[in-house]
Write an enzyme that holds these catalytic residues in place. Structure first.
Site, PDB file in Angstrom:
ATOM      1  N   SER A 178       0.651   7.013  -0.704  1.00 64.12           N
ATOM      2  CA  SER A 178       1.258   8.261  -1.153  1.00 64.12           C
ATOM      3  C   SER A 178       0.489   8.739  -2.372  1.00 64.12           C
ATOM      4  O   SER A 178       0.359   8.001  -3.353  1.00 64.12           O
ATOM      5  CB  SER A 178       2.742   8.039  -1.508  1.00 64.12           C
ATOM      6  OG  SER A 178       3.469   7.648  -0.369  1.00 64.12           O
ATOM      7  N   ARG A 230       0.782  -1.242   0.000  1.00 63.12           N
ATOM      8  CA  ARG A 230       0.000   0.000   0.000  1.00 63.12           C
ATOM      9  C   ARG A 230       0.813   1.291   0.000  1.00 63.12           C
ATOM     10  O   ARG A 230       0.249   2.378   0.108  1.00 63.12           O
ATOM     11  CB  ARG A 230      -1.005   0.042   1.161  1.00 63.12           C
ATOM     12  CG  ARG A 230      -1.988  -1.113   1.159  1.00 63.12           C
ATOM     13  CD  ARG A 230      -3.219  -0.829   1.981  1.00 63.12           C
ATOM     14  NE  ARG A 230      -2.895  -0.677   3.402  1.00 63.12           N
ATOM     15  CZ  ARG A 230      -3.814  -0.421   4.333  1.00 63.12           C
ATOM     16  NH1 ARG A 230      -5.073  -0.276   3.999  1.00 63.12           N
ATOM     17  NH2 ARG A 230      -3.469  -0.315   5.603  1.00 63.12           N
ATOM     18  N   ASP A 231       2.147   1.199  -0.128  1.00 57.15           N
ATOM     19  CA  ASP A 231       2.940   2.434  -0.197  1.00 57.15           C
ATOM     20  C   ASP A 231       4.227   2.206  -0.994  1.00 57.15           C
ATOM     21  O   ASP A 231       5.320   2.567  -0.559  1.00 57.15           O
ATOM     22  CB  ASP A 231       3.264   2.944   1.208  1.00 57.15           C
ATOM     23  CG  ASP A 231       3.667   4.421   1.216  1.00 57.15           C
ATOM     24  OD1 ASP A 231       3.339   5.132   0.236  1.00 57.15           O
ATOM     25  OD2 ASP A 231       4.299   4.861   2.183  1.00 57.15           O
ATOM     26  N   VAL A 232       4.077   1.603  -2.173  1.00 61.05           N
ATOM     27  CA  VAL A 232       5.228   1.360  -3.042  1.00 61.05           C
ATOM     28  C   VAL A 232       5.636   2.674  -3.696  1.00 61.05           C
ATOM     29  O   VAL A 232       4.836   3.313  -4.378  1.00 61.05           O
ATOM     30  CB  VAL A 232       4.893   0.310  -4.128  1.00 61.05           C
ATOM     31  CG1 VAL A 232       6.073   0.114  -5.070  1.00 61.05           C
ATOM     32  CG2 VAL A 232       4.496  -1.010  -3.479  1.00 61.05           C
TER      33      VAL A 232
END
Length: 199
Positions: free
Chosen positions: A95, A46-48
Site C-alpha cells: 500500500s 508486505r501490506d501492514v
C-alpha cells in the site's frame, strides 16, 4: 468477517480520529510480537496497515482484546541473500501510504519493510493522518502514476478485495496505469493455518 473490526474502522468512529498515546503504545507492542512471529517463520507480510489489523477475542469488560493481522495475499518467503548489483527494480507491492522507501524503490522486501509499515501505521493512529496520504483511491491512482514515471516502471499488480476491485480498477484504468487485477479474499478456516496459503 469473524473479527470484531479493523483499526481503521474503529479509529474513524473516535472523536478526532486519533488513538491515545497509551493505546498506540499497546498497538505497537502487540504488532511487534505478531510480526516477530511471522518473520521468525521466514515470511514477510508486505501490506501492514490499519485495515489489515483486526480486533478479536473481546470480553464483556473489554480487557481481553487481542489483535489479528489479516490479508496474507502479498505475504511471501523472504531471503537474506543480498540482491545482485545488476538487479533491476521489481514491481511495487503493498500500500503506497504505508510502504517503506525501499519498497517504493522496487527493492525486494523483508522484515525491515514490515517494520517501516508499522511505524507509519502507528504514526497515523496517534496523529490522525499522514502528510502524504491520498484522500481517496482516485488520488492514490494519480500518486502511483507519478511514482511509476519517476521509477521508469510501466505496470503494477493491483491488489485489493473482490468487493473493491471493480471501482479500483476503473480508477486506475482512468489514470492511464497499465495494471493487472489481483483480487484477494482471505477466509479463516479453523483447520488451516494462514502459512499454508502462502505461495
Amino acid at each position: 468477517q469473524m473479527m470484531a473490526a479493523n483499526l481503521a474502522d474503529v479509529r474513524s468512529k473516535i472523536p478526532g480520529q486519533k488513538y491515545s498515546r497509551a493505546t498506540t503504545g499497546w498497538l505497537g507492542a502487540e504488532m511487534v510480537d505478531i510480526l516477530r512471529g511471522i518473520h521468525e517463520k521466514g515470511y514477510v507480510h508486505r501490506d501492514v496497515k490499519p485495515s489489515n489489523v483486526c480486533l478479536s477475542g473481546s470480553s464483556r469488560d473489554g480487557l481481553d482484546r487481542t489483535l489479528c493481522l489479516i490479508d496474507m495475499g502479498l505475504a511471501k518467503k523472504f531471503t537474506t541473500e543480498p540482491a545482485p548489483s545488476s538487479a533491476t527494480p521489481g514491481v511495487f507491492k503493498g500500500s503506497t501510504t504505508y510502504a517503506s522507501m525501499f519498497a517504493h524503490a522496487g527493492e525486494e522486501q523483508g522484515p525491515r519493510d514490515d517494520m517501516w509499515c508499522l511505524l507509519y501505521m502507528l504514526a497515523e493512529c496517534h496523529e490522525g493522518t499522514l502528510p502524504w496520504k491520498a484522500a481517496n483511491t482516485a488520488d492514490e491512482a494519480i500518486q502511483v502514476k507519478k511514482l511509476l514515471q519517476q521509477e521508469g516502471l510501466k505496470h503494477i499488480i493491483l491488489v485489493t478485495s473482490s468487493f473493491h476491485m471493480p471501482r479500483s480498477k476503473r480508477l486506475f484504468d482512468h489514470a492511464g496505469i497499465n495494471n493487472v487485477a489481483y483480487p484477494t479474499d482471505f477466509q479463516a478456516n479453523t483447520t488451516t493455518s494462514w502459512l499454508d496459503m502462502i505461495p
